[in-house]
Design a protein around this motif. Structure first.
Motif, mmCIF file in Angstrom:
data_model
loop_
_atom_site.group_PDB
_atom_site.id
_atom_site.type_symbol
_atom_site.label_atom_id
_atom_site.label_comp_id
_atom_site.label_asym_id
_atom_site.label_seq_id
_atom_site.Cartn_x
_atom_site.Cartn_y
_atom_site.Cartn_z
ATOM 1 N N ASP A 1 0.819 -1.212 0.000
ATOM 2 C CA ASP A 1 0.000 0.000 0.000
ATOM 3 C C ASP A 1 0.847 1.255 0.000
ATOM 4 O O ASP A 1 0.466 2.282 -0.575
ATOM 5 N N THR A 2 1.994 1.192 0.630
ATOM 6 C CA THR A 2 2.908 2.339 0.654
ATOM 7 C C THR A 2 3.374 2.685 -0.754
ATOM 8 O O THR A 2 3.466 3.865 -1.129
ATOM 9 N N VAL A 3 3.653 1.642 -1.543
ATOM 10 C CA VAL A 3 4.078 1.855 -2.938
ATOM 11 C C VAL A 3 2.959 2.516 -3.729
ATOM 12 O O VAL A 3 3.194 3.464 -4.506
ATOM 13 N N PHE A 4 1.736 2.042 -3.537
ATOM 14 C CA PHE A 4 0.598 2.603 -4.273
ATOM 15 C C PHE A 4 0.326 4.057 -3.873
ATOM 16 O O PHE A 4 0.012 4.898 -4.721
ATOM 17 N N LYS A 5 0.437 4.342 -2.573
ATOM 18 C CA LYS A 5 0.231 5.724 -2.112
ATOM 19 C C LYS A 5 1.283 6.659 -2.701
ATOM 20 O O LYS A 5 0.982 7.788 -3.097
ATOM 21 N N ALA A 6 2.523 6.177 -2.772
ATOM 22 C CA ALA A 6 3.601 6.980 -3.355
ATOM 23 C C ALA A 6 3.363 7.215 -4.838
ATOM 24 O O ALA A 6 3.601 8.317 -5.366
ATOM 25 N N PHE A 7 2.844 6.187 -5.518
ATOM 26 C CA PHE A 7 2.552 6.329 -6.954
ATOM 27 C C PHE A 7 1.403 7.307 -7.155
ATOM 28 O O PHE A 7 1.427 8.119 -8.095
ATOM 29 N N ASP A 8 0.375 7.230 -6.296
ATOM 30 C CA ASP A 8 -0.725 8.200 -6.352
ATOM 31 C C ASP A 8 -0.205 9.623 -6.251
ATOM 32 O O ASP A 8 -0.589 10.512 -7.030
ATOM 33 N N ALA A 9 0.661 9.852 -5.281
ATOM 34 C CA ALA A 9 1.206 11.196 -5.068
ATOM 35 C C ALA A 9 2.032 11.647 -6.269
ATOM 36 O O ALA A 9 1.970 12.811 -6.682
ATOM 37 N N GLU A 10 2.776 10.702 -6.856
ATOM 38 C CA GLU A 10 3.597 11.035 -8.030
ATOM 39 C C GLU A 10 2.725 11.445 -9.210
ATOM 40 O O GLU A 10 3.044 12.397 -9.933
ATOM 41 N N MET A 11 1.613 10.745 -9.428
ATOM 42 C CA MET A 11 0.721 11.054 -10.528
ATOM 43 C C MET A 11 0.019 12.410 -10.328
ATOM 44 O O MET A 11 -0.181 13.169 -11.275
ATOM 45 N N GLY B 1 2.561 15.138 -11.023
ATOM 46 C CA GLY B 1 3.171 15.069 -12.353
ATOM 47 C C GLY B 1 2.410 15.886 -13.378
ATOM 48 O O GLY B 1 1.241 16.245 -13.185
ATOM 49 N N LYS B 2 3.052 16.160 -14.507
ATOM 50 C CA LYS B 2 2.450 17.004 -15.545
ATOM 51 C C LYS B 2 1.764 16.191 -16.645
ATOM 52 O O LYS B 2 1.061 16.745 -17.483
ATOM 53 N N PHE B 3 1.972 14.880 -16.663
ATOM 54 C CA PHE B 3 1.469 14.060 -17.767
ATOM 55 C C PHE B 3 0.017 13.623 -17.593
ATOM 56 O O PHE B 3 -0.771 13.685 -18.528
ATOM 57 N N ALA B 4 -0.324 13.136 -16.398
ATOM 58 C CA ALA B 4 -1.606 12.455 -16.203
ATOM 59 C C ALA B 4 -2.767 13.425 -16.054
ATOM 60 O O ALA B 4 -2.702 14.375 -15.274
ATOM 61 N N LYS B 5 -3.829 13.166 -16.801
ATOM 62 C CA LYS B 5 -5.073 13.905 -16.612
ATOM 63 C C LYS B 5 -5.864 13.298 -15.459
ATOM 64 O O LYS B 5 -6.361 13.999 -14.579
ATOM 65 N N ASP B 6 -5.996 11.974 -15.472
ATOM 66 C CA ASP B 6 -6.620 11.257 -14.372
ATOM 67 C C ASP B 6 -6.084 9.831 -14.353
ATOM 68 O O ASP B 6 -5.458 9.370 -15.314
ATOM 69 N N ASP C 1 -4.937 2.433 -14.427
ATOM 70 C CA ASP C 1 -5.290 2.936 -15.756
ATOM 71 C C ASP C 1 -5.091 4.447 -15.750
ATOM 72 O O ASP C 1 -5.713 5.159 -14.959
ATOM 73 N N ILE C 2 -4.225 4.912 -16.629
ATOM 74 C CA ILE C 2 -3.859 6.332 -16.654
ATOM 75 C C ILE C 2 -4.272 6.945 -17.986
ATOM 76 O O ILE C 2 -3.975 6.386 -19.053
ATOM 77 N N HIS C 3 -4.954 8.088 -17.931
ATOM 78 C CA HIS C 3 -5.268 8.871 -19.125
ATOM 79 C C HIS C 3 -4.374 10.101 -19.132
ATOM 80 O O HIS C 3 -4.379 10.873 -18.174
ATOM 81 N N LEU C 4 -3.618 10.254 -20.202
ATOM 82 C CA LEU C 4 -2.713 11.399 -20.304
ATOM 83 C C LEU C 4 -3.441 12.633 -20.809
ATOM 84 O O LEU C 4 -4.475 12.527 -21.475
ATOM 85 N N PHE D 1 3.962 9.470 -24.609
ATOM 86 C CA PHE D 1 3.756 8.205 -23.903
ATOM 87 C C PHE D 1 5.094 7.561 -23.547
ATOM 88 O O PHE D 1 5.236 6.944 -22.480
ATOM 89 N N ALA D 2 6.074 7.675 -24.449
ATOM 90 C CA ALA D 2 7.390 7.093 -24.185
ATOM 91 C C ALA D 2 8.053 7.770 -22.979
ATOM 92 O O ALA D 2 8.668 7.091 -22.141
ATOM 93 N N ASN D 3 7.938 9.087 -22.892
ATOM 94 C CA ASN D 3 8.495 9.800 -21.743
ATOM 95 C C ASN D 3 7.819 9.380 -20.445
ATOM 96 O O ASN D 3 8.471 9.203 -19.410
ATOM 97 N N MET D 4 6.491 9.235 -20.518
ATOM 98 C CA MET D 4 5.730 8.791 -19.352
ATOM 99 C C MET D 4 6.147 7.378 -18.954
ATOM 100 O O MET D 4 6.339 7.076 -17.763
#
Length: 291
Positions: free
Chosen positions: A64-74, A77-82, A117-120, A130-133
């Protein structure tokens, strides 16, 4: 006889007015819809681009710690819309609904991964984006795989460019045709009154005096046609908004109003300019040329 002739003239006049109003209505309605399509085309293409999904699979060791960190990163970040987290159990249920069978009964275990599932954002929906992401995400040691459709991204961007180009070309051609159609209808209407124009000129009326009632009448007909076109366009917009609410057709309300005002202004300008030059042509003709 005189009464019959008067009725004939009245019917011909009404028919002439109707043809002008109908021409203005049809042309401006189509132009208005085309204008609305153009101003909404970028948003529509952006919505279509942002429907393309990038799926990030995490290893089973991820906590869960990994997922929370990924949530915060998204979020920062400038790439992800949702983005949306999908657990392996939820993924198994989705597969079961799709294929109609519970595959875990045969396997005895759930082989799927927890994923996102990430929408840019639309500006990053390119293969380099997408490659940069993907490069950024793969730096996380808990990421098992990153999946997205490279061919679909190329196809979407290429088709949007082609469609945009053709829409601009068609808009230009249609604008020219529309002016010619309205001008032709007005010229025919004034042609029926060419003898009246010449008679007024022979008895000493000035060109401006002769031209004024024809211009006024044409502008009124142009306004009527424009108003009908505006009502028809608004009706179509409400129909689209009711049946396809996800398009959010009224999002750019100011631009929509600007297009509707533009339809009214075009109806006035085109009829005024066309009538001015049409009457000028008959004013400059010699009497013998009227026949």
């Amino acid at each position: 006889m005189a009464s019959s002739f008067d009725k004939f003239q009245k019917r011909r006049l009404i028919s002439s007015y109707f043809s002008v109003v109908l021409s203005v209505f049809l042309v401006l309605f189509l132009l208005g819809m085309l204008g609305l399509f153009i101003i909404n085309s970028k948003r529509l293409s952006d919505n279509f681009k942002e429907d393309i999904v990038m799926t990030v699979f995490f290893k089973n060791e991820a906590t869960d710690t990994v997922f929370k960190a990924f949530d915060a990163e998204m979020k920062v970040g400038k790439f992800a819309k949702d983005f949306k987290y999908i657990s392996k159990d939820d993924a198994a249920k989705q597969h079961k609904d799709i294929i109609g069978e519970d595959f875990m009964k045969f396997l005895g275990t759930n082989p799927l991964y927890n994923s996102y599932d990430i929408h840019l954002k639309s500006e990053f929906v390119t293969n380099p984006g997408f490659a940069n992401m993907e490069t950024q995400i793969r730096k996380n040691p808990m990421v098992a795989d990153v999946v997205y459709d490279k061919q679909l991204i190329t196809l979407v961007n290429d088709n949007i460019k082609k469609i945009t180009l053709w829409v601009l070309v068609i808009s230009g051609v249609f604008a020219i045709i529309s002016v010619l159609l309205i001008n032709s209808s007005l010229r025919l209407s004034i042609y029926a009154n060419r003898f009246i124009i010449k008679t007024m000129q022979l008895v000493g009326a000035t060109k401006e005096f002769i031209r004024k009632p024809f211009v006024r009448r044409s502008v009124i007909l142009g306004i009527i046609g424009s108003v009908l076109a505006i009502f028809a366009i608004v009706g179509v917009l409400f129909y689209i908004n009711f049946n396809y609410p996800t398009i959010d057709i009224f999002k750019d309300l100011n631009l929509t109003i600007a297009v509707l005002v533009g339809v009214l202004v075009m109806g006035i300008l085109i009829t005024w300019i066309s009538t001015h030059f049409a009457t000028q042509r008959f004013l400059n003709l010699r009497t013998d040329d009227l026949y």
